[in-house]
Enzyme design. Structure first.
Site, short mmCIF file in Angstrom:
data_model
loop_
_atom_site.label_atom_id
_atom_site.label_comp_id
_atom_site.label_asym_id
_atom_site.label_seq_id
_atom_site.Cartn_x
_atom_site.Cartn_y
_atom_site.Cartn_z
N ASP A 194 -7.52 -6.63 10.32
CA ASP A 194 -7.89 -5.81 9.17
C ASP A 194 -9.32 -5.34 9.44
O ASP A 194 -10.03 -5.91 10.28
CB ASP A 194 -7.79 -6.60 7.86
CG ASP A 194 -7.75 -5.66 6.65
OD1 ASP A 194 -8.05 -4.46 6.81
OD2 ASP A 194 -7.43 -6.12 5.54
C1 BGC Z 1 -7.65 -2.98 3.90
C2 BGC Z 1 -6.41 -2.63 4.70
C3 BGC Z 1 -6.52 -1.21 5.20
C4 BGC Z 1 -7.78 -1.07 6.02
C5 BGC Z 1 -7.98 0.31 6.59
C6 BGC Z 1 -8.93 -2.65 4.63
O1 BGC Z 1 -10.02 -2.74 3.77
O2 BGC Z 1 -7.62 -4.34 3.56
O3 BGC Z 1 -5.27 -2.81 3.92
O4 BGC Z 1 -5.39 -0.88 5.94
O5 BGC Z 1 -8.90 -1.35 5.18
O6 BGC Z 1 -8.28 1.22 5.62
#
Ligand code: BGC
Length: 760
Positions: A273
């Site tokens: 993530d």
């Molecule tokens: C989120 C993810 C997301 C990623 C990219 C993160 O803050 O937890 O779910 O895909 O950002 O935007």
């Protein structure tokens, strides 16, 4: 000579895919051998998060590549013609910038209903269709991987991203998730099932330690991912931010290699993530192939660690190979054409239909569906400002949202126009005064309810036939929900419900509440004062039309709850432990003390009455369950159970049928019953019947014995309950498993490192 073409075709397919696989592997090896250490480090680290040159609003996202507002890309190696892999969010539709500098074109996407609504449809074919439509936009806009679906368990009604997730139950999560991945990937683009794993809260998500037994981990929190990995082969998995029993998920070899690859046979890549985890080298070693969105320091750390031999080059090479194999499948690598022109009109219809199919009718005392002669007084801010989806990375830049006032008019229903105009004016002015959000992670504060005098409400009751009141809740990434402001209704909402119900009931007129919410709310204290409640969740850009489809009876509601609505927040099994040991902003740990007793597994087993149980939902018609049959009373490997469903009412409708199993207690205690399968009938006209059959493997009946590190199916008498909800069991039948079956012997993974007092 006669040929069996089917067999020849099958042999041919196997042969060609083997040849293809072989040449793919060869190509991967060849490229690997040409890469410098620096390039290898580049390939496993993304390009960072920078402001898009072409973005008008300074949105962060991928600068390399072609899509404004994408979430990030892998690093290209131009020397070897390796383009970047482009990733973009998120579960309720593709998230990219709609507006680009010096460009008149708009790059809108369809806002589909949120995950919780889709799961409430209990319809895997429908969800696959939504995935296919969503994926067509991913492809049309030149994106390779959609960062979706969200598959964490809705452990607690305050979970801030529950709306992105499917259910409190792992089987619903797994089967709906697999359907979504299959639909998306049928477009030749990839998915990233997220957030792997035990990321069921937002409070201090980047550091909280989820302390959990191996049994709860396996049976509840990993099961959905396991099903999706096996049934849909997602191209990527996104590791979560949090720790599990002391290890960051993104640095856990147990999780990412031991469980995901060795046990489940996963062949895709794992990405972090965004900025997840702490120790780059541990991430590489654990099998976290791609570090997103990537930083220079991560690349340097990898090069240095290979140099000083704290990182084995073999670990790095393995991750690079995984990324190359993924890259070769992507539209970007294949130089696939994309026209920036998805079928937004067609997809809006798919979104609308799915929204209506996943709404849940919670209560209906002779009021719905409406007829076209009834005049409606439409109350509630969100009637005029529908919340189509939650906030954060899952937000979609859509061209429009259909509000409920418009939806009712479109459906040919009668609306009190003067009152609606007053509300619209109020909302337009109030919205202008809302401060501009400074971050995507900020959820806009709700607008104060329009105050309406008691006298005005009485006049409205005199002039209209029925009242509709919409109650809304927004929420999103980075913060959990609040008991007083999100779960409970606030004072002004209760006052409005009370005033409208009193005035309308006094003149024998009915009141309908529409819940336009991101998560579970308290209903028990006020539901008896209204005549109907439609749970519309967050229904996507066609929300108003979809709600009107159900209120008008154009679509007979067939959604059912995929999460329990408790009476009080204090009834929730994790009420005392969520979101952590203290109520501080950064709780060090979250104790998963309720173990496997999440959702209905708890309410059922501990006899705590919910307001609306898991699996519950009404229809405008009724169904009869008959002729339950099981193919064998002594089961050794699998069983098939069937039931005949008849529409006994006078409207066409669909019924979501649930199959629960009560297992005998062996060494381990089991929940009173657990969902093992579900299906939905087709649209049955009055009097029509359909037989549904379900296959359950003995391995599906196993519980995880932590001492033995094994999945074990106990011997003894099992009861199958075919049910309309977890409390409304229509038919039961028993079968016997003659001998205990060890369905899988494993080794300890992510064991507890401290004592955890678990609910028994
Ligand atoms: C989120 C993810 C997301 C990623 C990219 C993160 O803050 O937890 O779910 O895909 O950002 O935007």
């Amino acid at each position: 000579m006669k040929y069996n073409y089917k067999i020849l075709f099958a042999i041919g397919t196997v042969f060609f895919s083997a040849v293809n696989m072989h040449s793919q592997d060869k190509k991967t090896k060849e490229i690997l051998s040409q890469l410098t250490l620096e390039e290898k480090a580049m390939l496993v680290v993304g390009t960072g998060m920078k402001v898009n040159e072409n973005s008008v609003n300074g949105a962060v996202g991928a600068t390399v590549g072609k899509v404004n507002g994408a979430a990030g890309t892998s690093s290209p190696i131009e020397r070897l013609n390796l383009p970047p892999i482009i990733t973009a969010d998120g579960p309720a539709g593709l998230r990219i910038d709609a507006i680009r500098k010096n460009d008149q074109k708009r790059y809108y996407c369809t806002a589909f209903p949120v995950g919780t609504l889709l799961a409430s449809s209990w319809d895997t074919a429908l969800v696959e269709k939504v995935g296919k439509a969503m994926g067509s936009e991913v492809k049309a806009y030149g994106v390779d991987i959609l960062l979706a679906p969200g598959m964490n368990i809705q452990r607690n009604p305050l979970g801030g991203r529950n709306f992105e997730y499917y259910s409190e139950d792992p089987i619903v999560t797994g089967l709906i998730g697999a359907a979504m991945v299959n639909g998306l990937q049928s477009n030749g683009i990839g998915t990233s099932v997220k957030h792997f794993a035990v990321n069921s809260q937002e409070t201090f998500r980047t550091g909280v330690n989820s302390v959990i037994s191996e049994r709860a981990l396996r049976e509840i929190y990993l099961k959905g991912f396991e099903i999706a990995v096996q049934k849909s082969k997602p191209w990527t998995v996104m590791s979560s931010y949090n720790k599990i029993n002391g290890e960051y998920a993104s640095e856990s070899a147990d999780l990412l290699t031991g469980i995901l690859r060795d046990e489940w046979g996963y062949k895709g890549i794992v990405m972090t993530d965004w900025f997840g985890g702490r120790n780059t080298i541990e991430q590489v070693k654990a099998g976290n192939d791609l570090l997103m969105p990537g930083t220079e320091s991560k690349k340097k750390a990898i090069i240095q660690a290979v140099g000083d031999k704290t990182l084995d080059i073999k670990d790095l090479d393995r991750n690079v190979e995984n990324i190359l194999s993924l890259l070769f499948k992507t539209p970007s690598y294949k130089n696939a054409k994309y026209d920036n022109n998805p079928d937004l009109t067609g997809n809006a219809q798919i979104s609308r239909n799915a929204a209506a199919e996943g709404m849940v009718l919670l209560r209906n005392k002779n009021v719905l569906p409406f007829n076209k002669t009834q005049k409606i007084a439409l109350f509630g801010n969100n009637s005029y400002d529908i919340i189509s989806g939650g906030t954060g990375s899952g937000e979609v830049n859509k061209a429009y949202v259909v509000n409920l006032d418009q939806g009712l008019l479109n459906a040919g229903l009668l609306l009190d126009k003067t009152f609606a105009d007053k509300y619209r004016t109020y909302m337009e002015t109030a919205k202008k005064a809302v401060p501009v959000r400074t971050s995507l992670l900020e959820t806009p504060k709700p607008i104060a309810l329009m105050s309406i005098s008691a006298g005005d409400i009485e006049n409205l009751a005199a002039e209209n036939d029925v009242a509709v009141i919409t109650i809304g809740r927004n929420g999103g990434e980075s913060h959990d929900r609040n008991i007083d402001l999100d779960f409970n209704l606030i004072k002004e909402e209760k006052e409005l419900l009370n005033a409208v119900s009193t005035a309308f009931h006094k003149v024998n007129k009915k009141v309908v509440v529409v819940l336009n919410i991101d998560g579970v709310v308290e209903v028990a204290s006020w539901r008896d004062s209204v005549d109907a409640i439609l749970l519309a969740w967050q229904p996507g850009l066609e929300g108003g039309n979809a709600i009107a489809d159900v209120l008008s009876g154009k679509i007979n509601p067939s959604g059912k709850l995929a999460i329990t609505f408790p009476v009080n927040y204090s009834d929730v099994p994790s009420a005392k432990t969520f979101p952590g040991l203290s109520t501080e902003k950064r709780p060090e740990k979250a104790l998963y003390s309720e173990g496997i007793y999440v959702g209905y597994r708890y309410y059922d087993s501990f006899k705590v009455n919910p307001a609306y149980e898991f699996g519950y939902g009404l229809s405008y018609t009724t169904f009869r369950y008959d002729k339950i049959k099981v193919n064998s009373k002594e089961v050794k490997d699998k069983l098939t159970v069937s039931v005949e469903i008849t529409n006994t009412g006078n409207k066409s409708g669909k019924e979501a049928v649930q199959v629960y199993v009560t297992a005998p207690d062996g060494k381990l205690k089991k929940p009173l019953k657990e969902l093992k399968a579900f299906d939905k009938t087709k649209l049955l006209s009055p009097g029509a019947k359909q037989t549904l059959s379900f296959t359950i493997n003995v391995s599906d009946l196993a519980s995880f014995d932590t001492d033995e590190s094994s999945w074990i199916t106990d011997a003894g008498l099992y009861t199958i309950s075919i049910a309309s909800s977890s409390k409304d069991v229509k038919k039961t039948i028993t079968f016997n498993i003659p001998k205990e079956i060890l369905t899988k012997k494993l080794s300890h993974k992510l064991p507890l490192k401290e004592d955890l007092e678990e609910l028994k």
